[in-house]
Design a protein around this motif. Structure first.
Motif, mmCIF file in Angstrom:
data_model
loop_
_atom_site.group_PDB
_atom_site.id
_atom_site.type_symbol
_atom_site.label_atom_id
_atom_site.label_comp_id
_atom_site.label_asym_id
_atom_site.label_seq_id
_atom_site.Cartn_x
_atom_site.Cartn_y
_atom_site.Cartn_z
ATOM 1 N N SER A 169 48.904 60.007 54.495
ATOM 2 C CA SER A 169 49.591 60.934 55.383
ATOM 3 C C SER A 169 49.378 62.375 54.924
ATOM 4 C CB SER A 169 51.087 60.605 55.419
ATOM 5 O OG SER A 169 51.782 61.548 56.209
ATOM 6 N N LEU A 170 49.471 62.604 53.610
ATOM 7 C CA LEU A 170 49.238 63.946 53.101
ATOM 8 C C LEU A 170 47.808 64.395 53.369
ATOM 9 C CD1 LEU A 170 50.399 65.850 50.091
ATOM 10 C CD2 LEU A 170 47.940 65.387 50.171
ATOM 11 N N ALA A 171 46.846 63.495 53.132
ATOM 12 C CA ALA A 171 45.438 63.854 53.341
ATOM 13 C C ALA A 171 45.179 64.207 54.809
ATOM 14 C CB ALA A 171 44.537 62.706 52.898
ATOM 15 N N ARG A 183 45.606 70.849 58.755
ATOM 16 C CA ARG A 183 46.070 72.201 58.457
ATOM 17 C C ARG A 183 44.960 73.108 57.927
ATOM 18 N NH1 ARG A 183 49.274 76.193 59.777
ATOM 19 N NH2 ARG A 183 50.615 77.017 58.139
ATOM 20 N N LEU A 184 44.013 72.540 57.174
ATOM 21 C CA LEU A 184 43.001 73.351 56.503
ATOM 22 C C LEU A 184 41.602 73.212 57.101
ATOM 23 C CD1 LEU A 184 44.153 72.631 52.837
ATOM 24 C CD2 LEU A 184 44.627 74.679 54.187
ATOM 25 N N GLN A 228 38.599 75.244 51.814
ATOM 26 C CA GLN A 228 37.956 74.098 51.169
ATOM 27 C C GLN A 228 38.539 73.845 49.789
ATOM 28 O OE1 GLN A 228 33.785 75.245 51.353
ATOM 29 N NE2 GLN A 228 33.471 73.846 53.061
ATOM 30 N N SER A 229 38.651 74.919 49.002
ATOM 31 C CA SER A 229 39.190 74.779 47.643
ATOM 32 C C SER A 229 40.609 74.230 47.673
ATOM 33 C CB SER A 229 39.165 76.131 46.926
ATOM 34 O OG SER A 229 37.846 76.592 46.755
ATOM 35 N N MET A 230 41.441 74.736 48.594
ATOM 36 C CA MET A 230 42.820 74.278 48.664
ATOM 37 C C MET A 230 42.904 72.822 49.113
ATOM 38 S SD MET A 230 44.782 76.543 47.476
ATOM 39 C CE MET A 230 46.299 75.720 47.927
ATOM 40 N N PHE A 231 42.008 72.396 49.976
ATOM 41 C CA PHE A 231 42.014 70.991 50.383
ATOM 42 C C PHE A 231 41.760 70.092 49.175
ATOM 43 C CE2 PHE A 231 39.839 67.216 52.213
ATOM 44 C CZ PHE A 231 40.884 66.744 52.991
ATOM 45 N N LEU A 232 40.776 70.443 48.358
ATOM 46 C CA LEU A 232 40.491 69.667 47.149
ATOM 47 C C LEU A 232 41.672 69.707 46.182
ATOM 48 C CD1 LEU A 232 36.780 70.712 46.435
ATOM 49 C CD2 LEU A 232 37.608 68.665 47.620
ATOM 50 N N ILE A 233 42.324 70.857 46.082
ATOM 51 C CA ILE A 233 43.467 70.992 45.168
ATOM 52 C C ILE A 233 44.627 70.121 45.621
ATOM 53 C CG2 ILE A 233 45.276 72.605 44.456
ATOM 54 C CD1 ILE A 233 43.057 74.758 44.306
ATOM 55 N N PHE A 234 44.938 70.120 46.903
ATOM 56 C CA PHE A 234 46.017 69.276 47.403
ATOM 57 C C PHE A 234 45.729 67.804 47.132
ATOM 58 C CE2 PHE A 234 47.506 72.830 50.169
ATOM 59 C CZ PHE A 234 48.843 72.781 49.808
#
Length: 352
Positions: A81-83, A89-90, A137-143
């Motif tokens: 669900s988070l992914a 969102r991103l 992109q960076s924030m997606f990987l971080i989440f």
């Protein structure tokens, strides 16, 4: 910035306002003489850009870590669900805003960079093709990373969080990939992961609460390392890359922790209001600032101060107007801003 929430603490929204103004100011000025206002590398404008380079995006990232820590996932059952939520969102804005940016760059005269049409195939793979959107992109990987740490239980304890944060700090200094291998902005991921974890810890474990002496020491440390960083920049110190990264990291960590700890001192309603639109401003500010710069120069306006003020007003004001006017439509609400689809296109708040 990337986390969708409405924190009760207005000071966090104020921090978002501060962060987005610093970010827009940096892009209005430009990262080099060939971008933005095209200022010379020895001008006061370039110094202002460089002076805040280690703080702008780390501050955004600390805020995102703080907001995520309000509702972290508890198990791998929550992970899909988070992914999906973060992809909406991103990554949806990455594609839609990225394509708009690409089309405008190749079709509008007067832009500072003009990609080739054949670059479109790599547009969403390598960060140097689409400017500021590398952050998504960076924030997606971080989440995905921090959520996995939560699901595994690593960050559920202060000790586990500390180990993860120290590990991220080490990676920041030790690891960089060449630009040819910087797929999905992995270098940005290495640079920003420790700041997300710091924001996470500042909220979840309250590591700054009740420690006025520690906050004071952090501020003094910031002044010391910032002075060293500035002197090195002015005198063009030829430091080894990892030594330079240590200084960059020290400035970023001490700077954003000091700003975060002092956030209630700058708790101001107008800044908090601007902070409520920070994600849309981040996504769309380049359209307003670039268009206003091209128009101003066509009108014979060349003074740097005038170009800066015009760029700031357009870069912040036009995205806010866009969200207020068109944010009620799901096509914009979902397709541009990456929000969750509403059941109807009725008017609603567009704060992020």
């Amino acid at each position: 910035m990337a986390e969708h929430a409405r924190p009760k603490d207005r000071s966090i929204q104020t921090l978002r306002g501060v962060a987005v103004l610093l970010m827009v100011a940096g892009h209005v000025i430009g990262s080099s003489g060939g971008r933005g206002m095209n200022v010379a590398d020895d001008s006061i404008w370039r110094w202002f850009y460089v002076a805040l380079e280690d703080i702008r995006m780390p501050l955004f990232t600390v805020i995102s870590g703080h907001v995520y820590a309000m509702r972290p996932i508890r198990s791998f059952a929550d992970y899909p669900s988070l992914a999906r939520g973060k992809a909406r969102r991103l990554l949806i804005p990455l594609v839609t805003v990225g394509l708009l940016l690409f089309v405008l760059q190749i079709s509008v005269p007067g832009t500072n960079s003009r990609p080739e049409l054949n670059e479109l195939a790599w547009f969403f793979v390598f960060p140097f093709h689409y400017g500021h959107l590398w952050f998504l992109q960076s924030m997606f990987l971080i989440f995905l990373t921090v959520a996995a740490l939560d699901a595994c239980g690593v960050t559920r304890t202060r000790a586990g969080w500390a180990i993860a944060t120290v590990s991220a700090l080490v990676v920041f200094v030790a690891v960089r990939v060449p630009s040819s291998a910087d797929v999905f902005s992995v270098n940005g991921y290495f640079r920003l992961l420790p700041f997300f974890l710091i924001g996470y810890g500042l909220h979840r474990y309250g590591v700054e609460k009740g420690r006025r002496v520690a906050v004071g020491v952090t501020l003094l440390a910031f002044l010391a390392v910032y002075s060293a960083r500035t002197i090195g920049t002015v005198n063009e110190w030829n430091l080894a890359p990892r030594v330079d990264r240590v200084l960059e990291l020290a400035v970023g960590v001490t700077g954003v922790v000091s700003i975060y700890s002092a956030r209630r001192l700058v708790d101001w309603a107008p800044l908090a209001w601007v902070g409520g639109f920070s994600f849309g401003i981040y996504l769309l500010h380049v359209f307003g600032s670039a268009a206003s710069r091209i128009f101003a120069r066509a009108m014979g306006i060349d003074a740097d101060v005038a170009l800066f003020v015009i760029g700031m007003v357009a870069g912040v004001g036009l995205p806010i107007m866009f969200q207020l006017i068109f944010g009620r439509w799901n096509l914009v609400w979902v397709g541009i801003l990456g929000e969750k689809r509403r059941r109807s296109d009725r008017a609603a708040s567009v704060h992020v």
